[in-house]
Design a protein around this motif. Structure first.
Motif, PDB file in Angstrom:
ATOM      1  N   ALA A 244      24.483   7.215 -30.969  1.00 22.17           N
ATOM      2  CA  ALA A 244      24.836   7.514 -32.359  1.00 22.17           C
ATOM      3  C   ALA A 244      23.650   7.349 -33.317  1.00 22.17           C
ATOM      4  N   LEU A 245      22.538   6.804 -32.844  1.00 29.58           N
ATOM      5  CA  LEU A 245      21.389   6.580 -33.743  1.00 29.58           C
ATOM      6  C   LEU A 245      20.702   7.899 -34.085  1.00 29.58           C
ATOM      7  N   GLY A 246      20.291   8.032 -35.324  1.00 31.24           N
ATOM      8  CA  GLY A 246      19.577   9.238 -35.766  1.00 31.24           C
ATOM      9  C   GLY A 246      18.172   9.275 -35.181  1.00 31.24           C
ATOM     10  N   ASN A 247      17.560  10.452 -35.257  1.00 36.17           N
ATOM     11  CA  ASN A 247      16.261  10.664 -34.641  1.00 36.17           C
ATOM     12  C   ASN A 247      15.170   9.726 -35.190  1.00 36.17           C
ATOM     13  N   GLY A 248      15.148   9.542 -36.526  1.00 38.90           N
ATOM     14  CA  GLY A 248      14.124   8.695 -37.155  1.00 38.90           C
ATOM     15  C   GLY A 248      14.238   7.253 -36.660  1.00 38.90           C
ATOM     16  N   VAL A 249      15.457   6.755 -36.605  1.00 42.90           N
ATOM     17  CA  VAL A 249      15.672   5.372 -36.159  1.00 42.90           C
ATOM     18  C   VAL A 249      15.305   5.245 -34.682  1.00 42.90           C
ATOM     19  N   GLN A 250      15.607   6.280 -33.908  1.00 47.54           N
ATOM     20  CA  GLN A 250      15.244   6.259 -32.480  1.00 47.54           C
ATOM     21  C   GLN A 250      13.738   6.084 -32.319  1.00 47.54           C
ATOM     22  N   LEU A 251      12.968   6.788 -33.176  1.00 44.61           N
ATOM     23  CA  LEU A 251      11.514   6.686 -33.091  1.00 44.61           C
ATOM     24  C   LEU A 251      11.064   5.259 -33.428  1.00 44.61           C
ATOM     25  N   GLY A 252      11.649   4.710 -34.507  1.00 43.56           N
ATOM     26  CA  GLY A 252      11.312   3.331 -34.899  1.00 43.56           C
ATOM     27  C   GLY A 252      11.618   2.357 -33.774  1.00 43.56           C
ATOM     28  N   LEU A 253      12.761   2.567 -33.130  1.00 37.61           N
ATOM     29  CA  LEU A 253      13.195   1.685 -32.054  1.00 37.61           C
ATOM     30  C   LEU A 253      12.246   1.808 -30.860  1.00 37.61           C
ATOM     31  N   GLN A 254      11.837   3.047 -30.591  1.00 33.95           N
ATOM     32  CA  GLN A 254      10.908   3.280 -29.476  1.00 33.95           C
ATOM     33  C   GLN A 254       9.618   2.475 -29.694  1.00 33.95           C
ATOM     34  N   ARG A 255       9.137   2.460 -30.951  1.00 32.24           N
ATOM     35  CA  ARG A 255       7.904   1.705 -31.230  1.00 32.24           C
ATOM     36  C   ARG A 255       8.128   0.216 -31.001  1.00 32.24           C
ATOM     37  N   VAL A 256       9.313  -0.262 -31.417  1.00 31.28           N
ATOM     38  CA  VAL A 256       9.619  -1.688 -31.214  1.00 31.28           C
ATOM     39  C   VAL A 256       9.582  -2.006 -29.723  1.00 31.28           C
ATOM     40  N   LEU A 257      10.165  -1.118 -28.926  1.00 29.67           N
ATOM     41  CA  LEU A 257      10.226  -1.375 -27.489  1.00 29.67           C
ATOM     42  C   LEU A 257       8.845  -1.290 -26.843  1.00 29.67           C
ATOM     43  N   GLU A 258       8.030  -0.369 -27.356  1.00 31.26           N
ATOM     44  CA  GLU A 258       6.698  -0.199 -26.777  1.00 31.26           C
ATOM     45  C   GLU A 258       5.808  -1.397 -27.064  1.00 31.26           C
ATOM     46  N   ARG A 260       6.823  -4.355 -28.618  1.00 30.69           N
ATOM     47  CA  ARG A 260       7.536  -5.631 -28.701  1.00 30.69           C
ATOM     48  C   ARG A 260       7.192  -6.343 -30.009  1.00 30.69           C
ATOM     49  N   GLU A 261       7.210  -5.589 -31.082  1.00 30.79           N
ATOM     50  CA  GLU A 261       7.040  -6.165 -32.418  1.00 30.79           C
ATOM     51  C   GLU A 261       7.773  -5.275 -33.405  1.00 30.79           C
ATOM     52  N   VAL A 262       8.177  -5.883 -34.539  1.00 31.21           N
ATOM     53  CA  VAL A 262       8.957  -5.132 -35.518  1.00 31.21           C
ATOM     54  C   VAL A 262       8.294  -5.259 -36.889  1.00 31.21           C
ATOM     55  N   THR A 263       8.279  -4.143 -37.626  1.00 27.96           N
ATOM     56  CA  THR A 263       7.724  -4.177 -38.983  1.00 27.96           C
ATOM     57  C   THR A 263       8.876  -3.943 -39.962  1.00 27.96           C
ATOM     58  N   PRO A 264       9.297  -4.993 -40.687  1.00 27.18           N
ATOM     59  CA  PRO A 264      10.393  -4.814 -41.645  1.00 27.18           C
ATOM     60  C   PRO A 264       9.993  -3.819 -42.741  1.00 27.18           C
ATOM     61  N   ILE A 265      10.961  -3.185 -43.355  1.00 29.93           N
ATOM     62  CA  ILE A 265      10.682  -2.211 -44.410  1.00 29.93           C
ATOM     63  C   ILE A 265       9.928  -2.913 -45.548  1.00 29.93           C
ATOM     64  N   GLY A 266       8.824  -2.330 -45.947  1.00 30.18           N
ATOM     65  CA  GLY A 266       8.040  -2.891 -47.057  1.00 30.18           C
ATOM     66  C   GLY A 266       7.021  -3.917 -46.598  1.00 30.18           C
ATOM     67  N   ALA A 267       7.067  -4.319 -45.323  1.00 28.80           N
ATOM     68  CA  ALA A 267       6.115  -5.330 -44.842  1.00 28.80           C
ATOM     69  C   ALA A 267       4.798  -4.644 -44.460  1.00 28.80           C
ATOM     70  N   THR A 268       3.707  -5.381 -44.529  1.00 29.38           N
ATOM     71  CA  THR A 268       2.417  -4.775 -44.206  1.00 29.38           C
ATOM     72  C   THR A 268       1.999  -5.117 -42.778  1.00 29.38           C
ATOM     73  N   SER A 269       2.633  -6.126 -42.196  1.00 31.71           N
ATOM     74  CA  SER A 269       2.245  -6.435 -40.822  1.00 31.71           C
ATOM     75  C   SER A 269       3.481  -6.567 -39.937  1.00 31.71           C
ATOM     76  N   ALA A 270       3.242  -6.404 -38.642  1.00 32.96           N
ATOM     77  CA  ALA A 270       4.350  -6.465 -37.683  1.00 32.96           C
ATOM     78  C   ALA A 270       4.592  -7.904 -37.249  1.00 32.96           C
ATOM     79  N   ARG A 271       5.831  -8.191 -36.835  1.00 34.60           N
ATOM     80  CA  ARG A 271       6.157  -9.532 -36.321  1.00 34.60           C
ATOM     81  C   ARG A 271       6.527  -9.408 -34.852  1.00 34.60           C
ATOM     82  N   PRO A 272       5.965 -10.278 -34.007  1.00 32.20           N
ATOM     83  CA  PRO A 272       6.291 -10.174 -32.574  1.00 32.20           C
ATOM     84  C   PRO A 272       7.754 -10.553 -32.311  1.00 32.20           C
ATOM     85  N   VAL A 273       8.379  -9.863 -31.379  1.00 31.28           N
ATOM     86  CA  VAL A 273       9.744 -10.222 -30.978  1.00 31.28           C
ATOM     87  C   VAL A 273       9.817 -10.298 -29.457  1.00 31.28           C
ATOM     88  N   ASP A 274      10.593 -11.289 -28.970  1.00 32.73           N
ATOM     89  CA  ASP A 274      10.757 -11.461 -27.532  1.00 32.73           C
ATOM     90  C   ASP A 274      12.140 -10.887 -27.207  1.00 32.73           C
TER      91      ASP A 274
END
Ligand SMILES: Nc1ncnc2c1ncn2[C@@H]1O[C@H](COP(=O)(O)OP(=O)(O)OP(=O)(O)O)[C@@H](O)[C@H]1O
Ligand SMILES: [Mg+2]
Length: 441
Positions: A244-258, A260-274
């Motif tokens: 059910a996820l839209g294409n744009g969100v799928q791309l964002g999610l793909q980057r997170v998976l690749e 293993r870090e997430v960049t919140p909206i408006g943030a300038t740097s990514a945060r690592p996630v396990d």
């Protein structure tokens, strides 16, 4: 267990090493690239990978990363032309079992492989042990004795403790949510199970909900929010109905998976996630990707392991035992005796296709336990029977069926409950046309 997968793009070195290892009694396969190596192994590979670090395309260190993600206990020996201390330490920290420097002798190679295989054997044995002490069907929340269910429980026990990402495919009501819970419960991850119902995320807020956002400093505007992905760190991120996820969100999610870090909206740097990602879909995701409805590259990131839950109509032998179990559970919860099964109930269980799968069967069983069985017209009631003999026989049949249901088809227990000798019991069964097999799971 003496398998070695040798990865090197240098033909001569490959040939020489394969020869030394084969002479030492190992079962060696040689591939020339990291990509081929990943195609040749899976999480259950019970051998050792020996790989050159410098290779065109994906190098040995990236291959190591991918293997560690697949199975952190799989030994990988890296080979390097010039091992400086920081490279070697880095490789070991990333999970390499050993680092060999070129040129190495046949003895050095064989000794390193031997040690690594010994360790692999230990890990495999321990896993097997854990598997044999895995709760069997009757204790597992995932019930069913069909071959598909037996295999599914085995695979869950195998992959749950490994951090590998899992895609669960199955029609509605086949147990995808239940399997996701089991995967998290049996993992060694200390964080929470964060379920994201992708189909129910409010449009326009999906990104903020998943990736989070930082305050933008303007009065009265965006609030900081920790995204679900970050909340799932060290736990399990369960992406339900991921199609059910839209294409744009799928791309964002793909980057997170690749990364293993997430960049919140408006943030300038990514945060690592396990992360350990479990996703579920009731549409065939590979087909959706082929039809361009889902990102193929995201599909490949999600499906390190795919679990397929067959519909109930394709494992009909599970229907009656599941129904019984649900009726007994519901009755116990309500503090009432399970009602006796009637012929029409059995007929419904056997004939119906159960498009809503186990969920539909569960509802049916709950209604049945409550006396709300709507499976079809009732057979003529006792009071409507005319002659005394038929009425007595109908009554007797009901009592016998009740006893057999309570005893799950165990004749000795049914006889004891009815205070009937075994011989008489069998005689009455035959006379009244009661089929014993129906009561046995
Ligand atoms: N094999 C099983 N043994 C016992 N209970 C089961 C089994 N499979 C499913 N259930 C139960 O059936 C119900 C439906 O399962 P679940 O919600 O996991 O299905 P689902 O595949 O996620 O469905 P949907 O696609 O509609 O979300 C749940 O209450 C679950 O606990
Ligand atoms: Mg579900």
């Amino acid at each position: 267990m003496n398998k070695v997968l040798f990865v090197d793009d240098d033909d001569d070195l490959c040939r020489a090493s394969v020869q030394s290892l084969s002479l030492a009694g190992f079962d060696v396969d040689c591939v020339q690239s990291a990509g081929e190596a990943l195609g040749a192994i899976d999480a259950g590979f019970d051998g050792v990978v020996v790989s050159d670090i410098r290779m065109p395309g994906m190098d040995g260190l990236e291959l190591l990363d991918r293997i560690v993600a697949l199975d952190p206990d799989m030994p990988v020996i890296l080979i390097s032309g010039h091992v400086d201390v920081p490279t070697a330490m880095g490789a070991l920290r990333c999970g390499a079992y050993d680092v060999l420097e070129k040129p190495y002798s046949a003895e050095q190679l064989v000794a390193a492989v031997e040690r690594a295989l010994e360790r692999r054997q230990l890990v495999t044995e321990n896993r097997r042990l854990r598997q044999t002490t895995t709760p069997d069907a009757d204790d597992s929340p995932l019930f069913g004795h069909s071959p598909a269910m037996v295999q599914l429980r085995r695979t869950i026990a195998q992959v749950a403790p490994i951090g590998v990402d899992v895609l669960i495919q199955g029609e509605t009501g086949t147990g995808k949510g239940l399997v996701a819970e089991m995967l998290h419960a049996a993992s060694r991850r200390r964080g929470q199970l964060m379920t994201v119902d992708c189909g129910a995320l409010p449009a326009g807020l999906v990104e903020a909900e998943l990736f989070g956002s930082v305050a933008d400093g303007l009065p009265g505007s965006r609030m900081p929010r920790t995204g679900r992905i970050e909340q799932a760190s060290r736990g399990t991120l369960f992406l339900d109905d991921i199609d059910a996820l839209g294409n744009g969100v799928q791309l964002g999610l793909q980057r997170v998976l690749e990364h293993r870090e997430v960049t919140p909206i408006g943030a300038t740097s990514a945060r690592p996630v396990d992360l350990r990602v479990v996703s579920a879909s009731s549409v065939d995701l590979e087909e959706a990707a082929r039809e361009g409805k889902f990102r193929m590259s995201l599909f490949y990131r999600l499906n390190s392991v795919t679990l397929r839950l067959p519909p109930l109509r394709e494992r009909r032998e599970d229907i009656v035992p599941l129904f019984r179990r649900f009726v007994v559970q519901t009755s116990a919860r309500l503090g009432i005796d399970p009602p006796a099964l009637e012929a029409r109930t059995f007929r419904h269980l056997e004939k119906h296709d159960w498009p809503g799968n186990v969920r539909e069967l569960l509802r049916f069983a709950e209604n049945f336990a409550l006396g709300l069985d709507d499976s079809g017209p009732r057979e003529p009631s006792l009071l409507e029977e005319t002659d005394l003999k038929s009425r007595l026989e109908a009554f007797e049949t009901e009592l016998i069926e009740e006893a057999l249901t309570a005893a799950a088809g165990d004749v000795s227990r049914a006889c004891a409950a009815l205070k009937l000798p075994r011989k008489t019991f069998y005689y009455r069964l035959q006379k009244l046309g009661v089929d014993l097999a129906r009561f046995r799971s």
